[in-house]
Write an enzyme that holds these catalytic residues in place. Structure first.
Site, PDB file in Angstrom:
ATOM      1  N   PHE A 195      -1.423  -7.824  -8.225  1.00  0.00           N
ATOM      2  CA  PHE A 195      -0.430  -8.435  -9.112  1.00  0.00           C
ATOM      3  C   PHE A 195       0.167  -9.708  -8.531  1.00  0.00           C
ATOM      4  O   PHE A 195       0.670 -10.555  -9.264  1.00  0.00           O
ATOM      5  CB  PHE A 195       0.722  -7.461  -9.394  1.00  0.00           C
ATOM      6  CG  PHE A 195       0.327  -6.232 -10.162  1.00  0.00           C
ATOM      7  CD1 PHE A 195      -0.832  -6.195 -10.922  1.00  0.00           C
ATOM      8  CD2 PHE A 195       1.119  -5.101 -10.112  1.00  0.00           C
ATOM      9  CE1 PHE A 195      -1.182  -5.056 -11.627  1.00  0.00           C
ATOM     10  CE2 PHE A 195       0.779  -3.956 -10.823  1.00  0.00           C
ATOM     11  CZ  PHE A 195      -0.374  -3.930 -11.575  1.00  0.00           C
ATOM     12  N   GLY A 196       0.180  -9.835  -7.219  1.00  0.00           N
ATOM     13  CA  GLY A 196       0.796 -10.981  -6.575  1.00  0.00           C
ATOM     14  C   GLY A 196       0.732 -10.847  -5.068  1.00  0.00           C
ATOM     15  O   GLY A 196       0.177  -9.880  -4.532  1.00  0.00           O
ATOM     16  N   GLU A 220      -1.186  -3.517  -4.076  1.00  0.00           N
ATOM     17  CA  GLU A 220      -2.402  -3.804  -3.307  1.00  0.00           C
ATOM     18  C   GLU A 220      -2.965  -5.200  -3.544  1.00  0.00           C
ATOM     19  O   GLU A 220      -4.177  -5.411  -3.547  1.00  0.00           O
ATOM     20  CB  GLU A 220      -3.466  -2.732  -3.586  1.00  0.00           C
ATOM     21  CG  GLU A 220      -2.983  -1.328  -3.267  1.00  0.00           C
ATOM     22  CD  GLU A 220      -4.054  -0.264  -3.423  1.00  0.00           C
ATOM     23  OE1 GLU A 220      -5.249  -0.582  -3.259  1.00  0.00           O
ATOM     24  OE2 GLU A 220      -3.691   0.891  -3.705  1.00  0.00           O
ATOM     25  N   THR A 264       0.803  -1.224   0.000  1.00  0.00           N
ATOM     26  CA  THR A 264       0.000   0.000   0.000  1.00  0.00           C
ATOM     27  C   THR A 264       0.836   1.274   0.000  1.00  0.00           C
ATOM     28  O   THR A 264       0.297   2.362   0.164  1.00  0.00           O
ATOM     29  CB  THR A 264      -0.924   0.037   1.222  1.00  0.00           C
ATOM     30  OG1 THR A 264      -0.133  -0.061   2.422  1.00  0.00           O
ATOM     31  CG2 THR A 264      -1.928  -1.113   1.191  1.00  0.00           C
ATOM     32  N   SER A 324       2.886   2.483   2.266  1.00  0.00           N
ATOM     33  CA  SER A 324       2.589   3.072   3.560  1.00  0.00           C
ATOM     34  C   SER A 324       3.581   4.188   3.909  1.00  0.00           C
ATOM     35  O   SER A 324       4.717   4.202   3.449  1.00  0.00           O
ATOM     36  CB  SER A 324       2.648   1.971   4.625  1.00  0.00           C
ATOM     37  OG  SER A 324       2.497   2.492   5.916  1.00  0.00           O
ATOM     38  N   SER A 325       3.107   5.118   4.742  1.00  0.00           N
ATOM     39  CA  SER A 325       3.978   6.172   5.261  1.00  0.00           C
ATOM     40  C   SER A 325       3.765   6.273   6.761  1.00  0.00           C
ATOM     41  O   SER A 325       2.624   6.388   7.217  1.00  0.00           O
ATOM     42  CB  SER A 325       3.673   7.513   4.593  1.00  0.00           C
ATOM     43  OG  SER A 325       4.644   8.474   4.911  1.00  0.00           O
ATOM     44  N   TYR A 370      -3.941  15.728   5.998  1.00  0.00           N
ATOM     45  CA  TYR A 370      -4.717  14.640   6.585  1.00  0.00           C
ATOM     46  C   TYR A 370      -5.922  15.252   7.285  1.00  0.00           C
ATOM     47  O   TYR A 370      -5.778  16.008   8.250  1.00  0.00           O
ATOM     48  CB  TYR A 370      -3.851  13.868   7.577  1.00  0.00           C
ATOM     49  CG  TYR A 370      -4.440  12.558   8.054  1.00  0.00           C
ATOM     50  CD1 TYR A 370      -4.070  11.358   7.467  1.00  0.00           C
ATOM     51  CD2 TYR A 370      -5.358  12.512   9.102  1.00  0.00           C
ATOM     52  CE1 TYR A 370      -4.590  10.148   7.909  1.00  0.00           C
ATOM     53  CE2 TYR A 370      -5.895  11.319   9.539  1.00  0.00           C
ATOM     54  CZ  TYR A 370      -5.504  10.139   8.932  1.00  0.00           C
ATOM     55  OH  TYR A 370      -6.035   8.945   9.368  1.00  0.00           O
TER      56      TYR A 370
END
Length: 526
Positions: free
Chosen positions: A261-262, A258, A207, A209-210, A447
């Site tokens: 694809f795998g 996500e 994803t 992520s941060s 945010y």
């Protein structure tokens, strides 16, 4: 995690008197005594997996790790967004995966994907279950059945190169376990998103992520040196060394994919020695504009705080950043800024001094260490508060984006107006708060936290507001997602994000790696 709430039931956060008073004043909310559904009260759609497929999948994964009980299916029925939580209150029939499988090695994952590809069974990879954009919805996509592929058994630290600062971790290792496994040998990953307590290494990679320490250690994709992804047609081992010019960086096909694809089973990551010291300081700025100018100066000068964060006037006014005293008192009449520095004593002190000088030059006034320490103590608590707000009849959700520094005022105003107007049309005032917690030399994230009263169908009410906000983001120079990922929820805006040719490229990669289209249907790719 609790099936119909964010996390550990023991960590639930009841509403304080201050929050209740705030809700009555701002959104006109009254007390609610809504009863919580129990798992055995939930009706799940019967499993559509045939006995033949169930028998064959059991042979592949083992009887102990093939589960069709309603309890197991319910726990894998989606993520943890506000719409997810509102759906859990529904007494009607709910969707869930037809089975939950827990493979323990790469060969088993490969065999499962091959079988499902050959037999038309959709597969949703599942890590910590914390997704908030519909990325775990059990979408069949026209297939006969859908299974949840739970990666919790990929829970090992495979190797640690202390000289190079490289660790290889299993895709199912959670954030706390990563810190524990590395910490036992004197190292840390330093990735602390709000989902840290439950989310996994594979999920972070899938994803983009941060974490909250991104100013010091970077986003998760910055930490990734290599990874292994199992696809229905073979295995991709990507990333050999720290840097290479051997063509396009194929790791980027897996990072942010996500689960479409795998399945990411291993990740090689940059790690660092555990910091010797930590220094905290909170700041007050006259307004959001002066605060963002200060953060921009700090970032473009590269003074090096590990955490730098700025709340706008609304978020500051209710003390949302500190969580321990929300609604109880106002920290400052302006905007609250937080800084944190980690490292050796000498390096921490020098970076703190340089940052402090820049913040003061931009109108910042020191509030001492305590507000920043209070934020750290409660940094993972906000989702628990969301659960209590929903139970009390409030509508509470977050969304995020990012843009260039010069465009922050325009984008922030547009999204705030879109949310406020949409919720007003549904019959409720709204409290829209915003903060910056991820910064770059050229821009920053925004945010948003939204609190309103539930009106009519609260899921439809929120989707109307979310659509308005997403339209405003795309019309005003933002990205559809900075770190929450695309999932099903942001998919309608992906064509506008990447363009027609970008969509064709994503579809071409999907057709190559997953020709039957079984992996996480309905997510990411328009």
């Amino acid at each position: 995690m609790k099936w119909n709430a964010w996390g550990d039931p023991a960590a639930a956060k009841p509403l304080s008197d201050g929050i209740k008073t705030l809700l009555k004043q701002v959104v006109g909310l009254e007390d609610s005594d809504e009863a919580d559904l129990q798992p055995d009260q939930v009706q799940l759609r019967p499993s559509a997996l045939s006995q033949e497929h169930a028998d064959q999948l059991t042979k592949i994964v083992g009887a102990e790790f093939f589960r069709t009980a309603d309890r197991d299916r319910l726990l894998h029925a989606g993520g943890k967004s506000t719409p997810d939580m509102l759906r859990r209150k529904d007494t009607g029939v709910q969707d869930a995966p037809d089975a939950v499988l827990l493979p323990g090695d790469d060969d088993t994952v490969a065999a499962l994907l091959q079988y499902c590809s050959q037999n038309g069974i959709a597969v949703v990879p599942f890590g910590g279950g914390t997704n908030v954009t519909g990325g775990l919805d059990p979408v069949r996509g026209g297939f006969s059945a859908v299974i949840s592929l739970d990666l919790r058994r990929f829970d090992q630290l495979h190797s640690l190169d202390e000289v190079s600062g490289i660790a290889e971790l299993g895709g199912g290792v959670t954030g706390p376990d990563a810190e524990r496994l590395l910490g036992e040998q004197g190292f840390s990953l330093g990735h602390f998103p709000q989902s840290f307590e439950f989310a996994t290494i594979g999920g972070f990679a899938a994803t983009r992520s941060s974490g909250q320490d991104s100013a010091g250690y970077g986003r998760f994709n910055d930490m990734i040196l290599g990874l292994r992804m199992i696809t229905p047609v073979g295995v991709l081992d990507l990333g050999r060394v720290a840097a290479s010019a051997a063509g396009p960086d194929l790791r980027q096909l897996a990072i942010g994919s996500e689960g479409t694809f795998g399945v990411i089973t291993k990740v090689r990551l940059r790690v660092h020695p555990k910091p010797e010291t930590t220094r905290y300081e909170a700041w007050s700025f006259p307004d959001f504009a002066s605060g963002t100018a200060a953060l921009r100066a700090v970032t473009q000068t590269a003074t090096g705080p590990t955490v730098v964060r700025l709340s706008d006037e609304a978020e500051t006014g209710v003390n949302l950043a500190t969580t321990e005293s929300i609604g109880e008192n106002q920290i400052t009449g302006g905007c609250l800024g937080l800084t944190l520095f980690e490292g050796t004593k000498e390096h921490t002190e020098s970076r703190h001094a340089e940052t402090r000088a820049l913040l003061e030059a931009h109108g910042g006034k020191s509030l001492g260490a305590e507000p920043a320490q209070a934020w750290e103590r409660g940094r993972f608590a906000a989702p628990y508060l969301r659960d209590s707000l929903l139970a009390a009849g409030a509508l509470c959700e977050t969304l995020e984006t990012a843009t260039d520094w010069s465009n922050i005022p325009t984008l922030k105003a547009a999204v705030t107006e879109a949310l406020t107007s949409s919720l007003a049309e549904s019959g409720t005032p709204a409290l829209v708060m915003c903060h910056v917690s991820h910064v770059y030399p050229t821009g920053a994230s925004l945010y948003f936290t939204v609190v309103a009263g539930q009106r009519g169908n609260p899921i439809e009410q929120w989707w109307a507001a979310k659509r308005a906000a997403c339209d405003a983001i795309m019309a005003n120079g933002g990205t559809i997602t900075h770190h929450h990922a695309v999932g099903a929820d942001h998919r309608p805006w992906m064509r506008e994000e990447v363009g027609d040719l970008g969509v064709q490229l994503l579809r071409a990669v999907k057709a190559t790696l997953d020709p039957a289209g079984i992996l996480n249907p309905g997510k990411l790719i328009p």
